[in-house]
Structures are given as C-alpha cells and as structure tokens.
Design a protein around this motif. Sequence first.
Motif, PDB file in Angstrom:
ATOM      1  N   VAL A 218      -6.864  13.730  -5.325  1.00 20.40           N
ATOM      2  CA  VAL A 218      -6.630  12.321  -5.011  1.00 20.40           C
ATOM      3  C   VAL A 218      -6.285  12.136  -3.533  1.00 20.40           C
ATOM      4  O   VAL A 218      -6.669  11.144  -2.911  1.00 20.40           O
ATOM      5  CB  VAL A 218      -5.504  11.757  -5.905  1.00 20.40           C
ATOM      6  N   ASN A 219      -5.578  13.123  -2.966  1.00 16.44           N
ATOM      7  CA  ASN A 219      -5.126  13.017  -1.574  1.00 16.44           C
ATOM      8  C   ASN A 219      -5.928  13.911  -0.628  1.00 16.44           C
ATOM      9  O   ASN A 219      -5.429  14.293   0.433  1.00 16.44           O
ATOM     10  CB  ASN A 219      -3.641  13.389  -1.489  1.00 16.44           C
ATOM     11  N   GLU A 220      -7.162  14.205  -0.989  1.00 19.68           N
ATOM     12  CA  GLU A 220      -7.939  15.159  -0.202  1.00 19.68           C
ATOM     13  C   GLU A 220      -8.124  14.738   1.258  1.00 19.68           C
ATOM     14  O   GLU A 220      -8.071  15.571   2.171  1.00 19.68           O
ATOM     15  CB  GLU A 220      -9.315  15.380  -0.849  1.00 19.68           C
ATOM     16  N   GLU A 221      -8.325  13.460   1.494  1.00 18.09           N
ATOM     17  CA  GLU A 221      -8.546  13.004   2.873  1.00 18.09           C
ATOM     18  C   GLU A 221      -7.354  13.305   3.783  1.00 18.09           C
ATOM     19  O   GLU A 221      -7.514  13.452   4.989  1.00 18.09           O
ATOM     20  CB  GLU A 221      -8.840  11.504   2.888  1.00 18.09           C
ATOM     21  N   GLU A 222      -6.158  13.413   3.196  1.00 15.72           N
ATOM     22  CA  GLU A 222      -4.951  13.610   3.989  1.00 15.72           C
ATOM     23  C   GLU A 222      -4.764  15.067   4.426  1.00 15.72           C
ATOM     24  O   GLU A 222      -4.225  15.322   5.502  1.00 15.72           O
ATOM     25  CB  GLU A 222      -3.723  13.145   3.199  1.00 15.72           C
ATOM     26  N   TRP A 223      -5.170  16.017   3.575  1.00 13.48           N
ATOM     27  CA  TRP A 223      -4.884  17.421   3.891  1.00 13.48           C
ATOM     28  C   TRP A 223      -6.120  18.228   4.279  1.00 13.48           C
ATOM     29  O   TRP A 223      -6.005  19.310   4.865  1.00 13.48           O
ATOM     30  CB  TRP A 223      -4.207  18.107   2.702  1.00 13.48           C
TER      31      TRP A 223
ATOM     32  N   VAL B 104     -15.703  15.673   3.403  1.00 17.48           N
ATOM     33  CA  VAL B 104     -16.991  15.023   3.622  1.00 17.48           C
ATOM     34  C   VAL B 104     -17.426  14.388   2.306  1.00 17.48           C
ATOM     35  O   VAL B 104     -17.392  15.037   1.259  1.00 17.48           O
ATOM     36  CB  VAL B 104     -18.078  16.025   4.079  1.00 17.48           C
ATOM     37  N   GLN B 105     -17.825  13.125   2.369  1.00 18.15           N
ATOM     38  CA  GLN B 105     -18.337  12.474   1.173  1.00 18.15           C
ATOM     39  C   GLN B 105     -19.771  12.919   0.939  1.00 18.15           C
ATOM     40  O   GLN B 105     -20.603  12.878   1.843  1.00 18.15           O
ATOM     41  CB  GLN B 105     -18.267  10.956   1.316  1.00 18.15           C
ATOM     42  N   ASP B 106     -20.019  13.344  -0.295  1.00 13.45           N
ATOM     43  CA  ASP B 106     -21.329  13.896  -0.619  1.00 13.45           C
ATOM     44  C   ASP B 106     -22.230  12.896  -1.326  1.00 13.45           C
ATOM     45  O   ASP B 106     -23.433  12.872  -1.130  1.00 13.45           O
ATOM     46  CB  ASP B 106     -21.141  15.138  -1.506  1.00 13.45           C
ATOM     47  N   ASP B 107     -21.632  12.065  -2.169  1.00  8.85           N
ATOM     48  CA  ASP B 107     -22.422  11.132  -2.978  1.00  8.85           C
ATOM     49  C   ASP B 107     -21.604   9.863  -3.162  1.00  8.85           C
ATOM     50  O   ASP B 107     -20.771   9.775  -4.050  1.00  8.85           O
ATOM     51  CB  ASP B 107     -22.749  11.777  -4.342  1.00  8.85           C
ATOM     52  N   GLY B 108     -21.812   8.895  -2.292  1.00 14.38           N
ATOM     53  CA  GLY B 108     -21.004   7.691  -2.355  1.00 14.38           C
ATOM     54  C   GLY B 108     -19.571   8.018  -1.998  1.00 14.38           C
ATOM     55  O   GLY B 108     -19.294   8.499  -0.906  1.00 14.38           O
TER      56      GLY B 108
ATOM     57  N   TYR C 147     -17.794  10.312  -3.615  1.00 14.47           N
ATOM     58  CA  TYR C 147     -17.511  11.652  -4.113  1.00 14.47           C
ATOM     59  C   TYR C 147     -17.502  12.635  -2.942  1.00 14.47           C
ATOM     60  O   TYR C 147     -18.450  12.688  -2.159  1.00 14.47           O
ATOM     61  CB  TYR C 147     -18.569  12.095  -5.120  1.00 14.47           C
ATOM     62  N   SER C 148     -16.447  13.434  -2.832  1.00 11.88           N
ATOM     63  CA  SER C 148     -16.417  14.433  -1.769  1.00 11.88           C
ATOM     64  C   SER C 148     -17.197  15.671  -2.205  1.00 11.88           C
ATOM     65  O   SER C 148     -17.436  15.892  -3.403  1.00 11.88           O
ATOM     66  CB  SER C 148     -14.974  14.831  -1.447  1.00 11.88           C
ATOM     67  N   ARG C 149     -17.564  16.495  -1.231  1.00  8.58           N
ATOM     68  CA  ARG C 149     -18.275  17.733  -1.556  1.00  8.58           C
ATOM     69  C   ARG C 149     -17.419  18.626  -2.439  1.00  8.58           C
ATOM     70  O   ARG C 149     -17.918  19.275  -3.362  1.00  8.58           O
ATOM     71  CB  ARG C 149     -18.637  18.476  -0.271  1.00  8.58           C
ATOM     72  N   LEU C 150     -16.119  18.678  -2.160  1.00 11.13           N
ATOM     73  CA  LEU C 150     -15.218  19.528  -2.937  1.00 11.13           C
ATOM     74  C   LEU C 150     -15.098  19.020  -4.369  1.00 11.13           C
ATOM     75  O   LEU C 150     -15.149  19.800  -5.324  1.00 11.13           O
ATOM     76  CB  LEU C 150     -13.840  19.560  -2.266  1.00 11.13           C
ATOM     77  N   TRP C 151     -14.927  17.697  -4.533  1.00 11.49           N
ATOM     78  CA  TRP C 151     -14.843  17.137  -5.888  1.00 11.49           C
ATOM     79  C   TRP C 151     -16.102  17.474  -6.672  1.00 11.49           C
ATOM     80  O   TRP C 151     -16.050  17.876  -7.821  1.00 11.49           O
ATOM     81  CB  TRP C 151     -14.681  15.618  -5.814  1.00 11.49           C
ATOM     82  N   ARG C 152     -17.245  17.318  -6.034  1.00 11.55           N
ATOM     83  CA  ARG C 152     -18.518  17.585  -6.696  1.00 11.55           C
ATOM     84  C   ARG C 152     -18.632  19.054  -7.094  1.00 11.55           C
ATOM     85  O   ARG C 152     -19.088  19.386  -8.188  1.00 11.55           O
ATOM     86  CB  ARG C 152     -19.664  17.192  -5.768  1.00 11.55           C
ATOM     87  N   ALA C 153     -18.180  19.963  -6.209  1.00 14.25           N
ATOM     88  CA  ALA C 153     -18.249  21.397  -6.513  1.00 14.25           C
ATOM     89  C   ALA C 153     -17.371  21.752  -7.703  1.00 14.25           C
ATOM     90  O   ALA C 153     -17.770  22.529  -8.585  1.00 14.25           O
ATOM     91  CB  ALA C 153     -17.833  22.210  -5.284  1.00 14.25           C
ATOM     92  N   ILE C 154     -16.175  21.177  -7.753  1.00 13.93           N
ATOM     93  CA  ILE C 154     -15.263  21.447  -8.873  1.00 13.93           C
ATOM     94  C   ILE C 154     -15.824  20.874 -10.171  1.00 13.93           C
ATOM     95  O   ILE C 154     -15.825  21.534 -11.213  1.00 13.93           O
ATOM     96  CB  ILE C 154     -13.877  20.862  -8.583  1.00 13.93           C
ATOM     97  N   ALA C 155     -16.315  19.652 -10.115  1.00  9.43           N
ATOM     98  CA  ALA C 155     -16.883  19.017 -11.310  1.00  9.43           C
ATOM     99  C   ALA C 155     -18.074  19.811 -11.837  1.00  9.43           C
ATOM    100  O   ALA C 155     -18.217  20.015 -13.044  1.00  9.43           O
ATOM    101  CB  ALA C 155     -17.300  17.584 -10.988  1.00  9.43           C
ATOM    102  N   ASP C 156     -18.927  20.288 -10.940  1.00 11.29           N
ATOM    103  CA  ASP C 156     -20.104  21.063 -11.355  1.00 11.29           C
ATOM    104  C   ASP C 156     -19.683  22.363 -12.036  1.00 11.29           C
ATOM    105  O   ASP C 156     -20.245  22.743 -13.072  1.00 11.29           O
ATOM    106  CB  ASP C 156     -20.988  21.363 -10.147  1.00 11.29           C
ATOM    107  N   GLU C 157     -18.692  23.053 -11.466  1.00 17.17           N
ATOM    108  CA  GLU C 157     -18.264  24.316 -12.062  1.00 17.17           C
ATOM    109  C   GLU C 157     -17.624  24.112 -13.423  1.00 17.17           C
ATOM    110  O   GLU C 157     -17.770  24.945 -14.319  1.00 17.17           O
ATOM    111  CB  GLU C 157     -17.273  25.035 -11.136  1.00 17.17           C
ATOM    112  N   LEU C 158     -16.942  22.985 -13.597  1.00 17.99           N
ATOM    113  CA  LEU C 158     -16.260  22.721 -14.864  1.00 17.99           C
ATOM    114  C   LEU C 158     -17.150  21.991 -15.873  1.00 17.99           C
ATOM    115  O   LEU C 158     -16.708  21.656 -16.964  1.00 17.99           O
ATOM    116  CB  LEU C 158     -14.995  21.899 -14.616  1.00 17.99           C
TER     117      LEU C 158
END
Length: 369
Positions: free
Chosen positions: A107-112, A117-121, A123-134
């Motif tokens: 939730v606070n990724e932009e701060e730390w 980087v937003q990957d899809d609208g 969605y950040s690249r990191l969020w997308r990577a975690i969602a894909d793995e899970l």
Amino acid sequence: MEFVPSGKELSHFPFLKKAQDPIRSRFTSLGTLLGTPKGEALISQAVTRVREAVNPKKTRVPEVVGSPEDEIAAYALARIIVSCINDKQLIDRLTRYEAERAYYFLVNEEEWNSSYVQDDGEYSRLWRAIADELGIRIAQDRMPVPDYVELIAPLHDDRYRLVNRRVERGFVAINKNERYELLRERIRVLLRRELPHRVPKDICEQLAPRAAEIKKVYQEQMLRQFGRVEESAFPPCMQALITALAAGTNLTHAGRFSLTAFLHNIGMDKTGIAELYARSPDFDIEKTMYQVEHITGRGGTGTEYTTPACAAMQTTGLCVHRDTLCERINHPLSYYKAKKSRITKKFVPENKKPETSKDTAPPLKEETR
C-alpha cells in the motif's frame, strides 16, 4: 523483459521464490549455522519477528533490520521456530502478521521504493510480480469469477459476497483498495497452508530455549488478554454445552472438542476443565483427562488446538441461542473477550473506587488487552 525485484524489495516480501532461493544456497546446513554467532543473531531477529506477531497492538511501522539476506533468513527461521512449537494459534498469528506486513509495504510502496514503476494503469511492477507468483489474475480491475470465489472463501465481510458484487461476462469488478486486501488474504492463506514445517528433531532441540521464551511471552499475553475465567461471559454456544453436560446429555465429539478447546484457550487449567465435565452423570475421570490432554497439547503429538470459529460451530450444529453480540463477531473467543470487557467495566468493587468529587468522577479505565 522479466522483472527482477531488488534485494530491498525481496526483504519486504521474503515469501517470494526469488527471495528464498539465494538463502537456501547461502545457508546449506541449518544445524551448523545455528551454533555460530551469525546464527544466534539471526535467531534473535526471528524471535523478535514472532514476538511482534504475538503482540496484539502493532504500534510500530514494520522495518527491515540488517541486510536483505538476513531479513529473509530471519523470516524463514521464525517459521521454523513456530513449527517446532506447533501451536495452531501461534502459527495463525505469525502468518497473519506476515500478510499484514506485506500489505503495508504494498500500500505504501511509493514511499519506500525508489524503483517504483507503474506497469499497468495503477498497478506497480512489484505488485504485478507478486500477484503473478501467487496466482492472482486481476487485470483492468477485474477478476475471473472462479478465482474470486476461491479467494474470498475465508472472508466474512458481506461486501465480498458474490451477490453483492458487480459481475459482467464472467468477471468480478475489483476496486483499488480491494486489490490489496485480496492479495493480503491470498498471502495469509498460502503461508498458513505451508505450516507447520517438518523440522528435524535436532534442529528443534537447538531452538528449544528460544522457543520456550516465545511460549512464555505468548502465554503471558493470553493471560493479559483473557485474565480470570468469567463463566458469565461465555458465548451462548458454550453456555449451551455446559448446560447440556449438567443435564446429563452426552455431548457429540464436536461438542466436547469445541468446549474443551475454548476453556483451554481462555486460560482454564485441565483440572478446572475436568471439573466442568464432572457435572455430567456419566463422568469418567480417566477418559476425560485423556481427551483434555489430547486437545490441550499435553499428550500424544503435543498439538494444541484452538476453538472452532463461528462458521464451524454452525456447520456442526453447535451455534445456538445467538444474541446481538453474536451478530457482530465471528469467533467464540472474540465474544468472550468482548463480553468480559463489558462485565469488567460494569463492576467496580467499593474498596477500589477512587475518591473523587461528585462533579468530577473520572471514567473507568479500559481493560488491558
């Protein structure tokens, strides 16, 4: 190009495969590592992690201590320690803590995260990577109905029920906040599914002193949370089981299990539990003590069981005489805690009342939780 998370990103989400692989190669022999100064330092970090999970009041922001590799190793060791203890409630606490911790960082990724980087609208690249793995498929704020139904199964919030959602062409609409909440729940479920690990006996023996430290802290915390047993605060389902015992009714296996686990979870010792069963006309002390010791983890495998949630009590037909408080909670222990708090606030012994003027009487202090 494949997204490769940085060391800092992996330390914030140590359950990812890319975080675990380097640790396995770095620490090839756990038994040897534990006996070194480095191992002791990592164990201390792991114990701190478990103690934070046990603490009901999370007052600090999750922080990364030491190198990313050490943080990931401490995460893994924390899971090994609770597996050695093999307490269901403690394991639940740790997995929920890890899921909440991951949720905070997402939730606070932009701060730390300087690499945000937003990957899809949105969605950040990191969020997308975690969602894909899970295995979470959310695109354009939509999720396939089968995936959604599986994901919300453990959730009790009415807003997640499919009948309350907007469904179009086999997809369920998901808003920005829910995206994070669903990912948090997925993390919790997957991490819980993996525990307890099968830890070699010699490893658990090496970790025994620190495990005992955690158990003591946890027991003290539970005592502060529930305090003296207050039978008048029991939820209706438990009161019904006790009434049935006194009337000479033979409880079902589910009934005996639920009542015994509940009494144990709120701090009643096995003698006190046996005394309640003694109200039954067909009371058998040896049989009762065997069952109590099994459920409370004093015998057999040493597994300590927790009280079934309200949904499970409904399934087994034990949820009876629901009252207004039942409508707002989803677990018998939550009912007991809330009801006992009400009783405590109502009753103030005369010799404990502070001397105050009639016009300036202070409010009662809340029960320590």
